[in-house]
Scaffold this active site. Structure first.
Site, mmCIF file in Angstrom:
data_model
loop_
_atom_site.group_PDB
_atom_site.id
_atom_site.type_symbol
_atom_site.label_atom_id
_atom_site.label_comp_id
_atom_site.label_asym_id
_atom_site.label_seq_id
_atom_site.Cartn_x
_atom_site.Cartn_y
_atom_site.Cartn_z
ATOM 1 N N CYS A 1 0.849 -1.183 0.000
ATOM 2 C CA CYS A 1 0.000 0.000 0.000
ATOM 3 C C CYS A 1 0.886 1.234 0.000
ATOM 4 C CB CYS A 1 -0.932 0.087 1.204
ATOM 5 S SG CYS A 1 -1.997 -1.331 1.370
ATOM 6 N N ARG B 1 3.326 -0.050 -5.196
ATOM 7 C CA ARG B 1 3.190 -0.662 -3.868
ATOM 8 C C ARG B 1 1.866 -1.422 -3.714
ATOM 9 N NH1 ARG B 1 6.843 1.926 -0.358
ATOM 10 N NH2 ARG B 1 5.695 1.144 1.417
ATOM 11 N N TRP C 1 -3.022 -2.622 -1.581
ATOM 12 C CA TRP C 1 -2.740 -4.037 -1.837
ATOM 13 C C TRP C 1 -3.416 -4.768 -0.686
ATOM 14 C CZ3 TRP C 1 -0.299 -7.990 0.848
ATOM 15 C CH2 TRP C 1 0.022 -9.134 0.100
ATOM 16 N N ASN D 1 -0.869 2.254 5.838
ATOM 17 C CA ASN D 1 -0.011 1.214 5.257
ATOM 18 C C ASN D 1 0.521 0.385 6.420
ATOM 19 O OD1 ASN D 1 3.396 1.319 3.998
ATOM 20 N ND2 ASN D 1 1.918 -0.324 3.840
ATOM 21 N N GLY D 2 0.290 -0.933 6.369
ATOM 22 C CA GLY D 2 0.759 -1.799 7.457
ATOM 23 C C GLY D 2 -0.355 -2.749 7.853
ATOM 24 N N GLU E 1 15.279 -18.316 -10.500
ATOM 25 C CA GLU E 1 14.909 -16.956 -10.908
ATOM 26 C C GLU E 1 14.111 -16.979 -12.224
ATOM 27 O OE1 GLU E 1 14.647 -14.264 -9.556
ATOM 28 O OE2 GLU E 1 14.723 -12.712 -11.085
ATOM 29 N N LYS F 1 10.330 -15.573 -12.561
ATOM 30 C CA LYS F 1 9.946 -14.536 -13.535
ATOM 31 C C LYS F 1 8.738 -15.000 -14.334
ATOM 32 C CE LYS F 1 11.485 -11.693 -12.324
ATOM 33 N NZ LYS F 1 12.361 -11.610 -11.218
ATOM 34 N N GLU G 1 5.470 -15.023 -12.195
ATOM 35 C CA GLU G 1 4.997 -13.688 -11.831
ATOM 36 C C GLU G 1 4.281 -12.980 -12.965
ATOM 37 O OE1 GLU G 1 7.804 -11.110 -9.141
ATOM 38 O OE2 GLU G 1 8.929 -12.102 -10.726
ATOM 39 N N HIS H 1 14.963 -37.258 -8.736
ATOM 40 C CA HIS H 1 14.432 -37.611 -7.407
ATOM 41 C C HIS H 1 12.963 -37.219 -7.249
ATOM 42 C CE1 HIS H 1 18.386 -38.781 -6.100
ATOM 43 N NE2 HIS H 1 18.855 -37.653 -6.592
ATOM 44 N N LYS I 1 5.210 -4.107 -5.747
ATOM 45 C CA LYS I 1 6.661 -4.004 -5.889
ATOM 46 C C LYS I 1 7.363 -4.070 -4.537
ATOM 47 C CE LYS I 1 10.357 -3.163 -8.333
ATOM 48 N NZ LYS I 1 10.854 -4.360 -9.014
HETATM 49 C C1 F6R Z 1 10.438 -10.759 -8.035
HETATM 50 C C2 F6R Z 1 10.360 -9.691 -7.071
HETATM 51 C C3 F6R Z 1 10.225 -10.043 -5.640
HETATM 52 C C4 F6R Z 1 11.237 -9.231 -4.818
HETATM 53 C C5 F6R Z 1 11.022 -9.470 -3.318
HETATM 54 C C6 F6R Z 1 12.035 -8.721 -2.489
HETATM 55 O O1 F6R Z 1 10.511 -10.280 -9.340
HETATM 56 O O2 F6R Z 1 10.423 -8.547 -7.415
HETATM 57 O O3 F6R Z 1 10.401 -11.405 -5.420
HETATM 58 O O4 F6R Z 1 12.528 -9.598 -5.206
HETATM 59 O O5 F6R Z 1 9.731 -9.055 -2.962
HETATM 60 O O6 F6R Z 1 11.960 -7.352 -2.706
HETATM 61 P P1 F6R Z 1 13.144 -6.402 -2.297
HETATM 62 O O7 F6R Z 1 14.315 -6.760 -3.128
HETATM 63 O O8 F6R Z 1 12.632 -5.014 -2.592
HETATM 64 O O9 F6R Z 1 13.400 -6.621 -0.849
#
Ligand code: F6R
Length: 598
Positions: A2, A27, A71, A97-98, A471, A475, A478, A494, A593
């Site tokens: 948020c 956010r 969010w 926010n929280g 990773e 990607k 997501e 396994h 994000k």
């Molecule tokens: C994946 C992604 C998330 C962040 C994770 C940590 O594409 O963006 O998995 O990597 O939420 O976020 P930070 O790096 O901001 O602590």
């Protein structure tokens, strides 16, 4: 998660807050709302969906407003659950926010109050209203805050006062000042288009702005006299330019971002500022992070152990503090975070700090909470990362970790000075090598066309490329919502091998390194079960091409450098698959994000 934004000044506050929320949309973006004070009444606009869809920002005129982009945690995304939330008499409006952990208890106690939403936040407005029966407004706010458990950054509007009260405990809050204008936001990026004079609000602090502004500690009552810091950061990076999405733009920005990060580290020698006394007693490195940053940590583990012989543990920040980790002053805790606001990472840092560890953080956002609680910060110079799926933050984090491991290697006398120099030269070539890989974009798009309708995918790699398999899978899930799993290639037999059939695409990272022969055997195992194989291979490897369905080549490079290169086609593959599926790439569903709740 948020984002909250508040403004008081001579401009139309509704419009300033509306645009501020757009800057904070990363956010959270399931609903939004703004409360504005107009002639002694609070007018509210609340909408489900992204900010500004079908809304005229000039349709409301006011000089004082608070807003929120959501969010969801408590209650589905809906107009009713969108902030701001109100007291019964509509005189108090709150954005938050929280998470208020004891909201059920408070709600049960506030007999006679009519609640309109399913949120935890709404109890705050009612609690203030309840205390206002006995106390004046400010005292009532302080009393209400005294009852809240959990984390919050709050802004409160009272219809009878031309003022905003904002408080922080555990969630970020930043104040921006300009002549006769005051701005409050969840991060500085949203303030920079207005002012560079910034005050970071700390836990238990309250900001009151009316004709001027005042700060106090709401627990001790002490007045805080903190001067604004002038932030030398430009707000010019939120434009997609010719790219159709921020994610693609950010993938393409990686060569520059890595160059800037390397020169930032080398240029001012920050990595080398770990105090001698910390270095001399160091016997373990513990890395904490989440998501993509955690994957960077896994690569860092290989490098540090190999180059410096120091034992490393990589922990999910969210798990770290729940198992009484054994940490003391001989531990260097490396926290990795793009945003510097991830609640789990901050909680892990606090735990380690309380136990005496030296906190070294790798972060992309200047002035974020993580950077302010760390003993030493090394910034990744990726620039603002707007796409929710992290790309350039990852490769810049790798750059810092690589240099850090070389630094340790030399300090611990595992590497000679000339070996360190040789390895730094390998890193310097990475931006050019990534630029080469990006030229193959068309080929990646063609492969995506073959797989975008699939429902599952497996990503396999070994050694340094196992975190890259994780990773790549992350990607894909997501941004395209295709179910994908990353595994160490040798683990396939396994269990995951049971999944292989003609409908299962398997992405193998099969670049030339010590595990190459073994990975080739794993490819045979998948092919003999009719699986479809996409392989990432080293330039010139014609053998692999004869065995798999598609090959993407990467330039030949030193084994330790490969993660920088192998991740690039996987970012592109996820991007193109999501694009072909018509997904909202920069703002995937359910994500935000910056994950500021635990
Ligand atoms: C994946 C992604 C998330 C962040 C994770 C940590 O594409 O963006 O998995 O990597 O939420 O976020 P930070 O790096 O901001 O602590």
């Amino acid at each position: 998660m948020c984002g909250i934004f508040g403004y008081k000044g001579m401009k139309n506050s509704f419009s300033v807050v509306f645009n501020g929320l757009k800057d904070l949309e990363y956010r959270g973006y399931d609903s939004w709302g703004i409360a504005s004070l107009i002639d002694g009444e609070i007018k509210v606009v609340k909408k489900t969906g992204k900010i500004g869809e079908d809304f005229d920002e000039e349709s409301v005129k006011s000089s004082i407003s608070i807003g929120h982009t959501r969010w969801s945690t408590h209650g589905i995304p809906s107009d009713k659950n969108a902030h701001p939330h109100f007291s019964c008499d509509k005189k108090i409006a709150v954005v938050h926010n929280g998470i208020i952990e004891n909201h059920d208890e408070i709600r049960a106690r506030l007999k006679g109050h009519k609640f309109k939403s399913d949120t935890d936040t709404e109890v705050i407005a009612h609690l203030i209203e309840e205390y206002m029966k006995k106390y004046d407004y400010k005292e009532a706010v302080v009393k209400a805050l005294g009852e809240l458990e959990g984390s919050f950054a709050l802004m409160i509007l009272n219809s009878e006062r031309e003022e905003i009260i904002a408080v922080r405990r555990g969630s970020p809050l930043v104040l921006g000042v300009k002549k006769e204008e005051f701005f409050l936001a969840s991060d500085i990026l949203a303030l920079l288009r207005h002012t560079k004079e910034i005050i970071f609000v700390e836990d238990d602090e309250m900001v009151i702005f009316n004709s001027g502004f005042k700060m106090i500690n709401f627990v001790s009552g002490e007045v805080i006299d903190r001067k604004p810091e002038v932030m030398d950061i430009d707000f010019n990076e939120s434009d997609k330019g010719a790219f159709s999405h921020f994610m693609l733009k950010e993938i393409y920005e990686q060569p520059k971002a890595i160059e800037k990060t390397i020169s930032g580290v080398n240029g001012n020698g920050v990595v080398f500022q770990i105090p001698e006394k910390v270095l001399s007693r160091l016997n373990r490195v513990v890395i904490v992070a989440c998501g993509t940053s955690w994957h960077a940590g896994l690569v860092g583990e290989y490098w540090i152990e190999r180059f410096a012989g120091i034992p490393v543990e990589v922990e999910y920040a969210s798990e770290f503090r729940y198992r009484k980790p054994i940490i003391d002053e001989n531990v260097l805790l490396v926290a990795i975070s793009q945003s510097g606001e991830t609640a789990d990472t901050l909680a892990a840092v606090k735990e380690a700090k309380d136990k005496g560890a030296f906190i070294f953080s790798i972060c992309n956002v200047f002035g974020s909470t993580l950077t302010r609680v760390s003993d030493l910060v090394v910034y990744t110079r990726a620039g603002a990362e707007i796409g929710v799926a992290s790309t350039k933050a990852f490769t810049t984090q790798l750059s810092v970790l690589y240099l850090l491991s070389l630094f340790f290697g030399e300090k611990k006398k595992v590497l000679t000075g000339s070996e360190v120099e040789k390895r730094k030269e390998f890193l310097k070539k990475v931006p050019v090598q990534i630029a080469e890989i990006l030229k193959n974009e068309k080929k990646v798009r063609e492969i995506a066309e073959n797989y975008y309708l699939d429902k599952n995918a497996l990503y396999l790699g070994r050694g340094l490329n196992f975190p890259i398999a994780l990773e790549g899978a992350l990607k894909l899930k997501e941004v395209s919502y295709i179910h994908a799993e990353g595994y160490p290639a040798a683990e396939m037999k396994h269990g995951p091998i049971a999944l292989i059939d003609k409908d299962m695409p398997v992405v193998f990272i099969a670049a030339k390194d010590k595990t190459y022969e073994k990975v080739m055997a794993n490819i045979e195992e998948v092919k003999s079960r009719k699986g479809k194989v996409i392989a990432l291979a080293s330039e010139g490897d014609s053998i692999v091409a004869g065995k798999v369905d598609h090959v993407l080549y990467i330039p030949t490079a030193d084994h330790f450098i490969l993660p920088f290169l192998t991740v690039i086609p996987l970012q592109l593959l996820a991007y193109y698959i999501a694009d072909l599926r018509g997904c909202e790439i920069d703002k995937p569903r359910n994500l935000a994000k910056s994950v500021t709740v635990e």
